[in-house]
Design a protein around this motif. Structure first.
Motif, short mmCIF file in Angstrom:
data_model
loop_
_atom_site.label_atom_id
_atom_site.label_comp_id
_atom_site.label_asym_id
_atom_site.label_seq_id
_atom_site.Cartn_x
_atom_site.Cartn_y
_atom_site.Cartn_z
N THR A 1 31.47 60.61 103.69
CA THR A 1 32.58 61.01 102.82
C THR A 1 33.82 61.48 103.59
O THR A 1 34.89 61.55 103.01
CB THR A 1 32.14 62.14 101.89
OG1 THR A 1 31.77 63.26 102.70
CG2 THR A 1 30.96 61.72 101.05
N THR B 1 27.75 57.42 98.18
CA THR B 1 27.71 56.91 99.55
C THR B 1 26.71 55.76 99.59
O THR B 1 25.89 55.59 98.70
CB THR B 1 27.29 58.01 100.55
OG1 THR B 1 25.91 58.30 100.34
CG2 THR B 1 28.12 59.27 100.36
N GLU C 1 35.79 53.86 103.08
CA GLU C 1 34.78 53.18 102.28
C GLU C 1 34.05 52.10 103.08
O GLU C 1 33.02 51.61 102.65
CB GLU C 1 35.46 52.52 101.08
CG GLU C 1 36.13 53.49 100.14
CD GLU C 1 35.18 53.97 99.06
OE1 GLU C 1 34.12 53.35 98.89
OE2 GLU C 1 35.50 54.96 98.39
N SER D 1 32.50 52.83 96.87
CA SER D 1 31.75 54.02 96.42
C SER D 1 31.81 54.19 94.91
O SER D 1 30.99 54.88 94.34
CB SER D 1 32.30 55.27 97.10
OG SER D 1 33.62 55.50 96.68
N MET D 2 32.78 53.58 94.26
CA MET D 2 32.93 53.74 92.81
C MET D 2 32.44 52.51 92.06
O MET D 2 32.75 52.35 90.88
CB MET D 2 34.39 54.01 92.47
CG MET D 2 34.90 55.30 93.07
SD MET D 2 36.49 55.78 92.37
CE MET D 2 37.42 56.11 93.83
N ALA E 1 37.05 50.43 94.92
CA ALA E 1 36.43 51.14 96.04
C ALA E 1 34.91 51.01 95.94
O ALA E 1 34.33 51.18 94.88
CB ALA E 1 36.84 52.61 96.01
N MET F 1 40.58 54.88 88.84
CA MET F 1 40.14 54.25 90.08
C MET F 1 41.18 53.22 90.54
O MET F 1 41.53 52.31 89.79
CB MET F 1 38.79 53.55 89.87
CG MET F 1 37.66 54.53 89.58
SD MET F 1 36.10 53.70 89.18
CE MET F 1 36.29 53.46 87.41
N ARG G 1 31.75 58.93 93.06
CA ARG G 1 31.69 58.15 94.29
C ARG G 1 30.32 58.35 94.92
O ARG G 1 29.88 59.49 95.10
CB ARG G 1 32.79 58.60 95.27
CG ARG G 1 34.20 58.37 94.71
CD ARG G 1 35.26 58.86 95.67
NE ARG G 1 35.50 57.90 96.75
CZ ARG G 1 36.41 58.09 97.71
NH1 ARG G 1 37.14 59.20 97.73
NH2 ARG G 1 36.59 57.19 98.65
N TRP H 1 33.00 62.68 95.04
CA TRP H 1 31.79 62.30 95.76
C TRP H 1 30.58 63.10 95.27
O TRP H 1 30.69 64.28 94.96
CB TRP H 1 31.92 62.56 97.25
CG TRP H 1 32.82 61.64 98.01
CD1 TRP H 1 34.08 61.91 98.47
CD2 TRP H 1 32.52 60.31 98.45
NE1 TRP H 1 34.58 60.84 99.15
CE2 TRP H 1 33.64 59.84 99.17
CE3 TRP H 1 31.40 59.48 98.32
CZ2 TRP H 1 33.69 58.56 99.73
CZ3 TRP H 1 31.45 58.22 98.88
CH2 TRP H 1 32.59 57.76 99.58
#
Lengths: 186, 975, 92
Positions: free
Chosen positions: B644, B589, B737, A169-170, A167, A147, B587, B608
């Motif tokens: 995404t 959302t 993001e 989302s991570m 990030a 990452m 990942r 994702w």
């Protein structure tokens, strides 16, 4: 102002995380607004003269209300208190006018502050940054378990304060990686 | 028991372990090998090919013979070297490569037929019939010749990795390494001292010498204590530096828990370290080599230095009557050490002539060992003294053919070592920059010489860093090392060169006879130097035997290439933490948690997790959910998470001109507040990516990329910006993001959004392909009127932290319209119904013309890929074109992956007319529909073709139609 | 490998994405098919010194021109690609 839409943290919670990892503490920060600033060509001087500090290569500058850290040879990230600067881009455009390209980045990132002496033992399990040799204020992009993250050394190693921006989302995966690593060295 | 006094073991604690089911005891500090030797167990394994009985040969990581299967269940591990495996209480070890038992091994019969199994035997023997290669021969060979067996269970342990930085990396904690670390550490350098052993000291622990007027092992202990107290020194025991990589990067494995039955809670089994060190010293010592003579492989025949190590460090003598066979002074020192320990040294067989005789020992000069006896263990040796033969009853024989500086790591960079006649071995010449050999690894065989070279190297490194590093050498032995090379004693039977691979002098001769004289050929022909030990003891001996046959020097004969790892590394540790669920990050959302609450089924798209469909109560089969989502969207309104998709903010006074260069179509003319579909090409003219780009201001655009290409498109834009047009005023940053983005599609989309958006979004205020910055309850948001489904549709974005709030608000507002939330499957169905290309069509070998988008490529300007997309072959009129395909009989189920064939054409590659790219069930039409690339497709509308899938066994008659299955005029989206 | 980044010092090659021959900087803007074809496909692949493009993707997003000996991995220098491009007369 009570908004129509309720915010959630990057981890999907209503309040930011605070967690102890053995001798260290992890603090999730949702109270910082972020925006990238890139001077337009030939306008670097105007940007440098503004009230927002411009960081040197691979460095960060702490200030009030504006702090900043270096991203690329022609772009840096600005930090400001979220409560007063949620619409950070509007604030910065008010300062720079058309001298800079400004992009809101607040919610692109999850921020974890790691606190406590001896952090270098934890960081050694996470990324290849030499946090011992790095000067105070050092800011770099690095990789933690695949990452991409920004790492800022906020205090000398003896105190131990490192900011990680990953990030958004991570966020869950990044927290998991930090927690696992801490378990092996704590 | 053959324990003697002394040793570096903790006799106050007793550990229990088993070997082949039988119980034994050991003490902390013991290895599996030392504990078994202490219990008079000499037979520890069977050899690879001949299944010869074998015992331990060395006392270190170079061990070729004593390989065992250790532990059980998921932790079972084959090929563990007993010489380095620490005993823990409850350890279970099994011998390998034998059946039914170690003492009686049925395949020991191979030894009787050894002439049949000479080098190259299977190249010659198993040639015919060809079909037997894999079916018959290989399974038999694999069964007969082998090492241990892998467990079939998952490894229960965790592994880790990490990164370390140092001014100086010291590899090996023998006298040279300790002295280097001490000198550098005292000078304040950041030092890492990595040692593969669990006890620092190297040969200081194996020999009964003195350093600084104390026992050499005691000096090692005191030095380690001082190093541990130095703040800039990191001591890493049980850590093998296995690889030297470019520019001062080293790979090391720390065996964190290998010495325990199981890792303690939260700990890992092993850690892989990547060490960055501009300077390193290779203090890896030297490895003793054997001498080849007939039957030199019996249990009880060991290296002399190993005998010495077992006696001094582990207080074990692997025999009652011991002999030493040597061609150098270290063999004599070993004999004296043993004698001083009270061991009965029957004779020292010294191949050299003349010189002083050892006091109080039968020291034979100019003598050789020519044969041995003892089926499962040594019982006697035959010696030759210039023609006179004598048989001695001994149960242990220490052999020393000299010492090879342990150059493995340095050789990984193909540095050609120098031949040093003085020590009859290769010494390092020029290694990779920053890596220096010291001590025995540099050919400094005396203790004082090793200490000095370690200290000198550290001082040089300190000086290079602008520091002073004075040192005082401790008093230590400084004897010259004398050797008269002897490689192989002539004999009539078999004399082993490489015991692990059962390579004998005869095999080397055969290799020579068949013209495989180069060392690399010798290795491949005989397997010399392969497998777990990589020839650490046998390689040079094999090369020397070959050199004698060819008449070349050993230096000219050379050595085979060394590659990492230096000793075996487990695959688990190379994976580190990246295994199972942690193989890669996920990942999520911003509304992932909401979707999970709703019971969404997720699909992995890159990293994702996207909602694939959202089943409702009573839906048991995925198609039920997807069909419902599609029909409800087309009937009223549907909501889909499109966060995404890659989003790139592009600003600057040259932003429009820049987009004109990177897109095949034009963007500088796009009005502010408008979106346009963009087609991005690679320089070779193939379509790279597509997406909608919106102009938010005069110098501000936001580009959308496909989810899959977000990273590569960004990289490409940076390339264009920095390498091609460096003076353009363009600034770019990813905002993927930062925003949570949802598609709201269907006839009621506007009505739904009007309930949330504070501004007017009527058709007049926000026409098709319009975009605007708006607010939702005062919160800044962006709205784009774009459609992938073919319906009246919008994408609405808010800062990511409000994404969860937005989906809840959209769903709540949608209740009045029976709104659905749809996933990627329904999205896919609707885009195929509408004839939009996606990943399946953007396959990297398709042009805009293939996709039916040829008119989008503007020839009025130079943009990436435009020129080469005009190449003759790419413009061929009868090339592949995107078409729609529907079955003539609506009940027919076409299969994904099918190819197109003309009616009556044989299903062979020459008749291939193209292929089906995307296939969906259209609930709207009530049958399967597909997109595909068909040769000359534009001219074949209405033609009936066959959709053939040989794997699925389907051959379906279908009609070629327009790819726009619904609303070809686009009335819905403009509604 | 370690890449000597002109701004950031030695950085692990793992942080970079490799693209190959730095001659790609010399794109013949507006060229015809034959010119573009030669530019895109006809490149040297030397065993020895080679100037090549590396992208600091997990770093500061700079494209670099790295001069590397492909036979020994010795790195003789690294420059910002934009500086190289400007020196070659590239602008907008």
């Amino acid at each position: 102002m009570d908004k129509l839409l309720k915010p959630l943290t990057a981890l999907g919670a209503s309040a930011p995380l605070r967690k102890s990892l053995g001798p260290w503490e992890l603090v999730e920060r949702v109270d910082v607004a972020l925006a990238s600033v890139a001077p337009r060509r030939g306008r670097e001087g105007e940007v440098a003269r503004a009230d927002v500090p411009v960081p040197a290569v691979a460095a960060s500058v702490q200030g009030d209300p504006w702090s900043s850290f270096w991203l690329t040879p022609d772009m840096f990230m600005v930090e400001a208190p979220f409560a007063s600067h949620e619409d950070i881009r509007a604030h910065l455009l008010g300062i720079y006018g058309d001298a800079a390209s400004v992009t809101e980045q607040t919610d692109a990132w999850v921020r974890f502050d790691l606190l406590g002496p001896g952090l270098e033992r934890l960081m050694a399990k996470l990324c290849n940054v030499d946090v011992v040799a790095a000067p105070e204020g050092y800011a770099t992009r690095t990789v933690i378990e695949h990452m991409g993250c920004y790492l800022i050394k906020r205090a000398p190693s003896s105190e131990g304060a490192v900011t990680l921006y990953g990030a958004r989302s991570m966020a869950g995966s990044l927290l998991h990686a930090i927690t696992l690593a801490a378990g092996t060295v704590a | 028991m053959t324990r003697i006094a002394g040793g570096l073991i903790d006799r106050n604690t007793t550990l229990n372990f088993t070997f082949d089911g039988k119980g034994y005891t050991a003490h902390p500090g013991d290895t599996l090998a030392s504990a078994l030797l202490a219990a008079d167990v000499r037979l520890m394994g069977r050899s690879f090919k001949y299944h010869r009985p074998r015992g331990v040969m060395t006392a270190g990581s170079e061990e070729p013979n004593a390989l065992m299967q250790v532990r059980t269940g998921g932790r079972q591990e084959p090929n563990t070297r007993a010489t380095v495996a620490e005993v823990y209480d409850g350890l279970e070890a099994q011998s390998q490569n034998r059946w039914p038992s170690l003492a009686f091994d049925a395949l020991g019969i191979n030894d009787r037929f050894h002439s049949f199994f000479a080098a190259g035997f299977y190249y010659k023997t198993f040639m015919w019939p060809r079909k037997f290669w894999e079916a018959v021969y290989e399974p038999i060979i694999r069964r007969a010749a082998g090492l241990g067996r892998l467990t079939r269970e998952a490894d229960p342990d965790a592994y880790d990795k990490g990164f370390l930085h140092a001014d100086l990396l010291v590899i090996g904690a023998g006298p040279a390494g300790l002295m280097a670390a001490l000198t550098a550490g005292r000078a304040g350098l950041r030092v890492i001292l990595a040692d593969e052993d669990f006890l620092a000291g190297g040969r200081l622990n194996a020999e009964a010498g003195s350093v600084a007027d104390q026992g050499s092992a005691d000096w090692a202990r005191a030095t380690v204590a001082e190093l541990a107290a130095l703040p800039t020194v990191r001591l890493m025991s049980r850590t093998t530096v296995f690889g030297v990589f470019d520019h001062g990067i080293y790979g090391a494995v720390e065996r964190v828990s290998d010495h325990l039955a199981a890792p303690v809670a939260g700990q890992v089994r092993q850690t892989l370290w990547r060490i960055y060190a501009p300077h390193a010293v290779m203090a890896t010592g030297a490895i003793e080599r054997p001498i080849a003579f007939d039957n030199n492989d019996r249990p009880g025949v060991m290296l002399a230095g190993a005998l010495r190590a077992y006696a001094n460090r582990w207080a074990v003598v692997p025999g009652q009557r011991v002999a030493i066979f040597t061609n150098n002074d270290s063999g004599l020192a070993s004999a004296l050490d043993l004698q001083a320990k009270g061991v009965d040294v029957v004779a020292v067989i010294d191949s050299r002539e003349g010189g002083e005789l050892l006091p109080g020992i039968r020291h034979l000069r100019g003598a050789h060992v020519v044969d041995t006896s003892g089926r499962l263990g040594l019982t006697g040796i035959t010696i030759d003294m210039k023609g006179r033969r004598e048989t001695l009853a001994v149960d242990a024989l220490g052999v020393s053919g000299g010492w090879n500086p342990n150059l493995g790591l340095m050789q990984q960079h193909r540095a050609r070592p120098d031949w040093n006649d003085q020590i009859a071995a290769f010494t390092p010449a020029r290694g990779p920059k920053g890596l220096m050999a010291v001590g025995a690894a540099a050919g400094e065989f005396s203790t004082l010489g090793a200490l000095r070279s370690g200290a000198e190297a550290a001082r040089a490194v300190a000086e290079a860093l602008g520091r002073q590093a004075p040192y005082a050498l401790p008093k230590a032995e400084d004897q010259a090392y004398r050797i008269a090379p002897l490689w192989a004693v002539p004999g009539a039977s078999r004399a082993w060169v490489d015991q692990q691979n059962d390579v004998t002098v005869k095999d080397v001769k055969l290799s020579h006879q068949e013209a495989f004289t180069d060392v690399e050929h010798l290795k491949r022909y005989t397997t010399l130097g392969m497998a777990t030990d990589q020839g650490k003891t046998g390689n040079l001996l094999g090369a020397a035997v070959m050199a004698e046959l060819t008449g070349q020097s050993i230096e000219a004969t050379g050595q085979t290439t060394y590659r990492p790892p230096f000793t075996p590394v487990s695959l688990g540790v190379l994976g580190g933490r990246s295994q199972g669920r942690d193989f890669k990050p996920f990942r999520h959302t911003p509304s992932h948690h909401w979707a999970a609450e709703q019971g969404a089924v997720f699909v992995e798209v890159g990293m994702w997790l996207r909602t694939q469909w959202l089943p409702r109560k009573g839906e048991t089969e995925w198609r039920q959910s997807v069909d419902r989502e599609v029909l409800a969207t087309r009937k009223s309104v549907g909501i889909c998470d499109v966060t995404t998709l890659g989003k790139i903010d592009i600003q600057g006074t040259d932003a429009g001109a820049f987009l004109d260069r990177v897109y095949a179509n034009t963007f500088s003319t796009l009005a502010v507040g408008k979106c346009r579909y963009g087609l991005m090409l690679r320089e070779d003219g193939m379509v790279f990516d597509d997406g909608t780009t919106a102009r938010l201001g005069p110098h501000e655009y936001v580009m959308t990329t496909t989810t899959a290409n977000a990273v590569t498109v960004f990289r490409h834009l940076e390339y264009c910006r920095q390498c091609l047009w460096p003076d353009m005023d363009v600034q770019i940053i990813s905002t993927t993001e930062a925003w949570a983005q949802y598609s709201v599609a269907g006839p009621n989309a506007r009505k739904l959004l009007a309930r949330l958006v504070d501004q007017d979004i009527s058709d007049a205020a926000l026409p098709y392909m319009g975009c605007a910055e708006v607010t939702i309850g005062g919160l800044r948001a962006r709205i784009f009127r774009i459609s992938f489904s073919g319906e009246l549709a919008y994408e609405i974005a808010v800062p990511a932290r409000y994404g969860d709030g937005l989906i809840r608000a959209l769903v709540a507002a949608g209740e009045a319209f029976d709104a659905v939330v749809y996933g990627t499957e329904a999205l896919g169905v609707m885009r195929v119904e509408k004839g939009h290309v996606a990943g399946n069509e953007l396959n990297g070998t398709s042009t805009a013309l293939n996709m039916g988008l040829g008119k989008m490529v503007s020839r009025k300007k130079d943009a990436i890929g435009v020129t080469l997309s005009g190449r003759e072959a790419l413009l061929a009129e009868d090339g592949l074109r995107l078409v729609g395909v529907k079955p003539v009989n609506p009940a027919d189920a076409m299969k994904a992956g099918s190819h197109f064939l003309k009616q009556g054409a044989a299903a062979v590659a020459e008749n291939d007319d193209g292929w089906l790219t995307s296939l969906v069930w259209s609930p709207h039409l009530g049958h399967y529909i597909a997109l595909g690339y068909l040769r000359d497709g534009a001219k074949r509308m209405g033609e009936k073709i066959r959709v053939v899938n040989l794997l699925a066994g389907t051959d379906i008659l279908a009609e070629i139609v327009s790819p726009h299955f619904i609303d070809p005029e686009g009335e819905r989206l403009r509604g | 490998m370690l890449i000597p980044h002109p701004l950031l010092g030695l950085r692990d090659a793992q942080e970079f994405v490799y693209m190959g021959d730095a001659a790609l900087i010399g794109r013949p803007d507006g060229g015809d098919i034959a010119t573009l074809h030669n530019y895109l496909y006809l490149r040297d692949n030397p065993a020895g010194e080679h100037r090549e493009l590396w992208y600091h993707e997990q770093g500061d997003r700079s494209w670099l021109v790295v001069t590397r000996n492909t036979a020994t991995h010795e790195i003789l220098g690294a420059e910002l690609a934009r500086d190289v491009a400007r020196a070659k007369g590239r602008s907008k």
